[in-house]
Design an enzyme around this catalytic site. Structure first.
Site, mmCIF file in Angstrom:
data_model
loop_
_atom_site.group_PDB
_atom_site.id
_atom_site.type_symbol
_atom_site.label_atom_id
_atom_site.label_comp_id
_atom_site.label_asym_id
_atom_site.label_seq_id
_atom_site.Cartn_x
_atom_site.Cartn_y
_atom_site.Cartn_z
ATOM 1 N N TYR A 142 0.858 -1.192 0.000
ATOM 2 C CA TYR A 142 0.000 0.000 0.000
ATOM 3 C C TYR A 142 0.888 1.233 0.000
ATOM 4 O O TYR A 142 1.768 1.377 0.847
ATOM 5 C CB TYR A 142 -0.896 -0.018 1.240
ATOM 6 C CG TYR A 142 -1.817 1.174 1.348
ATOM 7 C CD1 TYR A 142 -2.914 1.309 0.504
ATOM 8 C CD2 TYR A 142 -1.610 2.161 2.313
ATOM 9 C CE1 TYR A 142 -3.776 2.391 0.608
ATOM 10 C CE2 TYR A 142 -2.464 3.244 2.435
ATOM 11 C CZ TYR A 142 -3.548 3.365 1.572
ATOM 12 O OH TYR A 142 -4.390 4.430 1.675
ATOM 13 N N ASP A 237 9.436 2.968 -0.432
ATOM 14 C CA ASP A 237 8.382 3.599 0.366
ATOM 15 C C ASP A 237 8.674 3.282 1.828
ATOM 16 O O ASP A 237 8.302 2.225 2.345
ATOM 17 C CB ASP A 237 7.019 3.056 -0.059
ATOM 18 C CG ASP A 237 5.874 3.657 0.749
ATOM 19 O OD1 ASP A 237 6.143 4.345 1.755
ATOM 20 O OD2 ASP A 237 4.713 3.431 0.386
ATOM 21 N N LYS A 265 4.966 9.186 8.852
ATOM 22 C CA LYS A 265 4.915 8.638 10.206
ATOM 23 C C LYS A 265 5.854 9.372 11.161
ATOM 24 O O LYS A 265 5.604 10.492 11.553
ATOM 25 C CB LYS A 265 5.208 7.132 10.186
ATOM 26 C CG LYS A 265 4.382 6.335 9.187
ATOM 27 C CD LYS A 265 2.928 6.216 9.563
ATOM 28 C CE LYS A 265 2.184 5.310 8.612
ATOM 29 N NZ LYS A 265 0.758 5.220 8.901
#
Length: 428
Positions: A142, A237, A265
């Site tokens: 994702y 990623d 994050k």
């Protein structure tokens, strides 16, 4: 009716599914989601006053736990000076320097407001730099909810059992090719079939959006070699793994240098921050220095930059990662022992303080393997854990996280409660 149930009923009248991000609705595990009233350290308190030890950590960014004093102080001081300028501030430069010091592959970077923005912008840059349109991603990975990525995506798409999302034009979906994670031969086949069309390979170096899947030792070096051979870019990623699996992220842990990296994050200390960066020759193509346009009114805002700076400086302490990884290993060892004693098939893994558990004998090497997990058993175990004051991600297809706020006593408490939760599942 509980306060959380009341809030959820009200929410469903004004929010799709009663939530602002799908997995929060607890559809995959059943029951009513609890609403958080406050959080501190490794604990959440819900709207009814019940306390939980938290292993979601806001889906990863809270490596220091909730409301860490150093981050809270930095945020308070920044907010007192104004919380958005729409103009440059010193903290943007300082945070970029801190990131580059830990991840030398990010020679230059651009701050944005989310991981989705970061990955979307990195792919646009890769397409502009190579003059090609096609990207390769991996089944179950994702990379945010931009149209190009919602093809065999993980995270909430996997959790809810949805097909590729409606609303994505077929022409755009056709520019995204997929391969199984850990299968470099499949990637090589795609390069052979689509010669001179592939702009980039984008990958979660450790998959975290269908649970936790580690890479085979040869996988990322093979991706690096394939991209070099065919003139494509390699994008890591690291929205989830960056500063979580090691001080320098997955690229340090794996010893592979990508062309571009996306971050989120932890880099914002839990605030809405993302970043993308990499080779200076590539990043100089970004406006205003180059023709590739990307902008954001709130990008680099002083409060988020202050939170990120405070977080990165705190986690730079000597022995920080070693202690955190040790506690994570202890947690998983306790779960493995509890499952083995009951004859429950379970596959566990971790890198740094990012971890996952599947109710299947394993090994789990890719999304197809992950889907063999017993989701019904997980749902019962999740409910039993919640009843015992342990909050796990409400999905069999999400990673878990340990923070520095989790003490040895918290880990022991968790092992005891999750051990007992195995027995509770049999009574349900």
């Amino acid at each position: 009716m509980s306060r959380s149930a009341e809030l959820f009923d009200r929410a469903k009248r004004v929010l799709p599914g009663g939530v602002n991000s799908p997995v929060r609705a607890f559809r995959a595990v059943g029951g009513t989601p609890f609403f958080v009233a406050s959080a501190a350290g490794c604990r959440l308190t819900d709207a009814d006053g019940k306390i939980y030890v938290d292993y979601v950590c806001s889906w990863g960014p809270l490596i220091l736990g909730h409301a860490h004093p150093a981050v809270l102080d930095a945020v308070r001081q920044a907010a007192e000076r104004g919380w958005t300028y729409g103009a440059p501030c010193a903290a943007e430069v300082e945070l970029a320097e801190e990131v580059r010091g830990r991840m030398p592959s990010l020679e230059m970077m651009r701050f944005v407001n989310s991981g989705t923005e970061a990955t979307m912008s990195a792919v646009r840059l890769a397409r502009a730099a190579t003059g090609r349109d096609v990207i390769i991603k991996f089944d179950g990975c994702y990379h945010g909810h931009a149209d190009s990525f919602l093809v065999k995506a993980g995270s909430g798409v996997a959790t809810l059992g949805l097909p590729d999302s409606p609303g994505v034009p077929a022409a755009l979906a056709g520019l995204t090719l997929t391969a199984p994670f850990n299968d470099a031969n499949a990637v090589a086949d795609l390069f052979r079939t689509h010669t001179d069309r592939i702009a980039a390979v984008i990958v979660e170096p450790y998959v975290g959006n269908v649970g936790f899947i580690p890479p085979a030792p040869e996988f990322h070096p093979a991706l690096r070699a394939l991209c070099d051979r065919h003139g494509a870019l390699l994008i890591f990623d690291e929205v989830m793994t960056g500063f979580r699996v090691a001080s320098g992220g997955a690229q340090q842990r794996l010893g592979v240098r990508p062309d571009l990296t996306t971050l989120g994050k932890i880099v914002g200390g839990g605030f809405p921050v993302g970043a993308y960066g990499g080779r200076a020759d590539l990043m100089r193509r970004i406006a205003p220095e180059g023709p590739v346009y990307q902008a954001g009114t709130l990008s680099g805002n002083p409060v988020a930059m202050a939170a990120g700076l405070a977080t990165l400086r705190e986690i730079a302490r000597q022995g920080f990662y070693e202690a955190l990884e040790g506690r994570t290993a202890r947690l998983l060892g306790g779960l493995e022992d509890a499952a083995r004693r009951r004859g429950i098939p379970m596959t566990l893994g971790h890198a740094g303080s990012m971890w996952g558990a599947y109710f299947t004998a394993g090994p789990v090497r890719n999304y197809a393997d992950a889907k063999t997990t017993d989701t019904a058993l997980f749902a019962r175990w999740h409910k039993a854990a919640l009843d015992r004051g342990v909050f796990l991600a409400p999905s069999a297809f999400e990673a878990g996280f340990v923070s520095s706020a989790h003490t040895d006593a918290d880990i022991e408490f968790t092992i005891t409660q999750l051990d007992a939760a195995f027995d509770d599942t049999r009574a349900r």
